[in-house]
Design a protein around this motif. Sequence first.
Motif, PDB file in Angstrom:
ATOM      1  N   LEU A 190      16.535 109.507  62.610  1.00 34.23           N
ATOM      2  CA  LEU A 190      17.703 108.622  62.554  1.00 34.23           C
ATOM      3  C   LEU A 190      18.215 108.221  63.928  1.00 34.23           C
ATOM      4  O   LEU A 190      19.088 107.371  64.041  1.00 34.23           O
ATOM      5  N   GLN A 191      17.667 108.821  64.980  1.00 37.22           N
ATOM      6  CA  GLN A 191      18.055 108.395  66.325  1.00 37.22           C
ATOM      7  C   GLN A 191      17.388 107.077  66.699  1.00 37.22           C
ATOM      8  O   GLN A 191      17.793 106.416  67.665  1.00 37.22           O
ATOM      9  N   LYS A 192      16.382 106.661  65.929  1.00 39.05           N
ATOM     10  CA  LYS A 192      15.647 105.436  66.240  1.00 39.05           C
ATOM     11  C   LYS A 192      16.279 104.228  65.552  1.00 39.05           C
ATOM     12  O   LYS A 192      16.524 104.269  64.343  1.00 39.05           O
ATOM     13  N   PRO A 193      16.529 103.145  66.288  1.00 41.94           N
ATOM     14  CA  PRO A 193      17.106 101.941  65.675  1.00 41.94           C
ATOM     15  C   PRO A 193      16.150 101.334  64.653  1.00 41.94           C
ATOM     16  O   PRO A 193      14.925 101.354  64.827  1.00 41.94           O
ATOM     17  N   GLY A 194      16.700 100.801  63.569  1.00 40.86           N
ATOM     18  CA  GLY A 194      15.892 100.112  62.585  1.00 40.86           C
ATOM     19  C   GLY A 194      15.532  98.717  63.075  1.00 40.86           C
ATOM     20  O   GLY A 194      16.221  98.133  63.923  1.00 40.86           O
ATOM     21  N   ASN A 195      14.450  98.172  62.558  1.00 43.64           N
ATOM     22  CA  ASN A 195      13.979  96.845  62.952  1.00 43.64           C
ATOM     23  C   ASN A 195      14.809  95.762  62.261  1.00 43.64           C
ATOM     24  O   ASN A 195      14.700  95.556  61.048  1.00 43.64           O
ATOM     25  N   THR A 196      15.618  95.047  63.029  1.00 48.69           N
ATOM     26  CA  THR A 196      16.505  94.027  62.464  1.00 48.69           C
ATOM     27  C   THR A 196      15.955  92.612  62.635  1.00 48.69           C
ATOM     28  O   THR A 196      16.668  91.643  62.413  1.00 48.69           O
ATOM     29  N   SER A 197      14.688  92.501  63.003  1.00 47.52           N
ATOM     30  CA  SER A 197      14.098  91.169  63.202  1.00 47.52           C
ATOM     31  C   SER A 197      13.640  90.598  61.858  1.00 47.52           C
ATOM     32  O   SER A 197      12.447  90.472  61.579  1.00 47.52           O
ATOM     33  N   ASN A 198      14.593  90.302  61.014  1.00 47.06           N
ATOM     34  CA  ASN A 198      14.348  89.715  59.698  1.00 47.06           C
ATOM     35  C   ASN A 198      15.457  88.705  59.415  1.00 47.06           C
ATOM     36  O   ASN A 198      16.440  88.626  60.160  1.00 47.06           O
ATOM     37  N   PRO A 199      15.330  87.901  58.368  1.00 51.48           N
ATOM     38  CA  PRO A 199      16.324  86.849  58.110  1.00 51.48           C
ATOM     39  C   PRO A 199      17.755  87.354  57.939  1.00 51.48           C
ATOM     40  O   PRO A 199      18.712  86.618  58.203  1.00 51.48           O
ATOM     41  N   LEU A 200      17.923  88.609  57.501  1.00 50.44           N
ATOM     42  CA  LEU A 200      19.260  89.153  57.314  1.00 50.44           C
ATOM     43  C   LEU A 200      19.843  89.712  58.606  1.00 50.44           C
ATOM     44  O   LEU A 200      21.061  89.825  58.742  1.00 50.44           O
ATOM     45  N   GLY A 201      18.969  90.094  59.527  1.00 47.66           N
ATOM     46  CA  GLY A 201      19.442  90.691  60.769  1.00 47.66           C
ATOM     47  C   GLY A 201      19.995  92.088  60.581  1.00 47.66           C
ATOM     48  O   GLY A 201      20.902  92.508  61.311  1.00 47.66           O
ATOM     49  N   SER A 202      19.458  92.821  59.610  1.00 44.84           N
ATOM     50  CA  SER A 202      19.916  94.193  59.382  1.00 44.84           C
ATOM     51  C   SER A 202      18.778  95.040  58.839  1.00 44.84           C
ATOM     52  O   SER A 202      17.796  94.516  58.307  1.00 44.84           O
ATOM     53  N   LYS A 203      18.919  96.351  58.974  1.00 42.38           N
ATOM     54  CA  LYS A 203      17.929  97.287  58.455  1.00 42.38           C
ATOM     55  C   LYS A 203      18.618  98.572  58.033  1.00 42.38           C
ATOM     56  O   LYS A 203      19.370  99.174  58.802  1.00 42.38           O
ATOM     57  N   VAL A 204      18.362  98.982  56.786  1.00 46.20           N
ATOM     58  CA  VAL A 204      18.905 100.226  56.259  1.00 46.20           C
ATOM     59  C   VAL A 204      17.811 101.291  56.280  1.00 46.20           C
ATOM     60  O   VAL A 204      16.732 101.087  55.710  1.00 46.20           O
ATOM     61  N   THR A 205      18.080 102.402  56.947  1.00 47.48           N
ATOM     62  CA  THR A 205      17.150 103.541  56.960  1.00 47.48           C
ATOM     63  C   THR A 205      17.755 104.634  56.097  1.00 47.48           C
ATOM     64  O   THR A 205      18.712 105.304  56.490  1.00 47.48           O
ATOM     65  N   ALA A 206      17.211 104.780  54.891  1.00 46.19           N
ATOM     66  CA  ALA A 206      17.772 105.734  53.931  1.00 46.19           C
ATOM     67  C   ALA A 206      17.200 107.124  54.134  1.00 46.19           C
ATOM     68  O   ALA A 206      16.031 107.288  54.481  1.00 46.19           O
ATOM     69  N   VAL A 207      18.037 108.122  53.910  1.00 49.65           N
ATOM     70  CA  VAL A 207      17.597 109.522  53.903  1.00 49.65           C
ATOM     71  C   VAL A 207      18.112 110.126  52.604  1.00 49.65           C
ATOM     72  O   VAL A 207      19.226 110.643  52.525  1.00 49.65           O
ATOM     73  N   ASN A 208      17.288 110.012  51.569  1.00 53.70           N
ATOM     74  CA  ASN A 208      17.654 110.552  50.268  1.00 53.70           C
ATOM     75  C   ASN A 208      16.626 111.583  49.827  1.00 53.70           C
ATOM     76  O   ASN A 208      15.869 112.101  50.649  1.00 53.70           O
ATOM     77  N   VAL A 209      16.573 111.865  48.546  1.00 52.50           N
ATOM     78  CA  VAL A 209      15.684 112.924  48.062  1.00 52.50           C
ATOM     79  C   VAL A 209      14.210 112.589  48.287  1.00 52.50           C
ATOM     80  O   VAL A 209      13.374 113.495  48.344  1.00 52.50           O
ATOM     81  N   ASP A 210      13.881 111.308  48.450  1.00 50.57           N
ATOM     82  CA  ASP A 210      12.499 110.947  48.737  1.00 50.57           C
ATOM     83  C   ASP A 210      12.082 111.355  50.145  1.00 50.57           C
ATOM     84  O   ASP A 210      10.903 111.591  50.403  1.00 50.57           O
ATOM     85  N   GLN A 211      13.052 111.414  51.078  1.00 50.37           N
ATOM     86  CA  GLN A 211      12.752 111.834  52.445  1.00 50.37           C
ATOM     87  C   GLN A 211      13.000 113.334  52.651  1.00 50.37           C
ATOM     88  O   GLN A 211      12.318 113.982  53.448  1.00 50.37           O
ATOM     89  N   ILE A 212      13.987 113.884  51.960  1.00 47.95           N
ATOM     90  CA  ILE A 212      14.309 115.313  52.074  1.00 47.95           C
ATOM     91  C   ILE A 212      14.264 115.920  50.673  1.00 47.95           C
ATOM     92  O   ILE A 212      15.248 115.843  49.924  1.00 47.95           O
ATOM     93  N   PRO A 213      13.155 116.517  50.278  1.00 51.23           N
ATOM     94  CA  PRO A 213      13.040 117.081  48.928  1.00 51.23           C
ATOM     95  C   PRO A 213      14.134 118.090  48.600  1.00 51.23           C
ATOM     96  O   PRO A 213      14.532 118.237  47.446  1.00 51.23           O
ATOM     97  N   GLY A 214      14.650 118.769  49.632  1.00 54.78           N
ATOM     98  CA  GLY A 214      15.687 119.769  49.408  1.00 54.78           C
ATOM     99  C   GLY A 214      17.004 119.195  48.934  1.00 54.78           C
ATOM    100  O   GLY A 214      17.889 119.943  48.504  1.00 54.78           O
ATOM    101  N   LEU A 215      17.164 117.882  48.994  1.00 52.18           N
ATOM    102  CA  LEU A 215      18.386 117.259  48.486  1.00 52.18           C
ATOM    103  C   LEU A 215      18.431 117.230  46.963  1.00 52.18           C
ATOM    104  O   LEU A 215      19.487 116.965  46.381  1.00 52.18           O
ATOM    105  N   ASN A 216      17.298 117.497  46.319  1.00 58.82           N
ATOM    106  CA  ASN A 216      17.247 117.437  44.861  1.00 58.82           C
ATOM    107  C   ASN A 216      18.327 118.309  44.233  1.00 58.82           C
ATOM    108  O   ASN A 216      18.464 119.489  44.575  1.00 58.82           O
TER     109      ASN A 216
END
Length: 223
Positions: free
Chosen positions: A63-89
Amino acid sequence: MMKLVLIFSLLAFASSLCFASDPSPLQDICVAIKDPKSAVFVNGKFCKDPNLARAEDFFYSGLQKPGNTSNPLGSKVTAVNVDQIPGLNTLGISLARIDYAPYGLNPPHTHPRATEILVVVEGELYVGFVTSNQLENKLFTKYLKKGDVFVFPEGLIHFQLNIGKTNAVAFAGLSSQNPGVITIANSLFGSNPPINYNVLTKAFQVDKKVVDKLQAQFWWDNN
């Protein structure tokens, strides 16, 4: 009569200790099946044997790395949910980093399973949400600066717009391990297969040419 009053009082007390509705789902759909051998999910995920759990099951780096905002919306969401951290289940929480290019937009969307609390760590944002029809679709908006916090209630349409000439960054906490996201424009005009134009022309009170043009667009997913 006194016995009846006592019975009804006990029933009322017991019902107050029970859930008034089904538990919140942790997946978009769950088709009922009779054969358990065909089961795929148990409220979203199977559980690992606790004796086999490792520290890595509760860890994520990046999460210290900026997301790539070079798209028509000019934004990027980097999610950290149960798919990235199984222990969140089953823990009912998740996190996201949102990066915004100058004047970038996180477009109107909803989280069907979570309330969101957002904190700005860089830049300035214009944010808001709209209430349901019951409250006459009232709009709540706020201009946020570094360190400011704003809450988006569960299931309501909300957005964030970078109003500055520099990049902006925010972090969001969500009250679900798998909050889900429904981007309004993408869902209505980018569905597969497309929604019948008669539905959209009447809903938006526009000509079919407008609907055709919108459905022909490439709807960008910034998640």
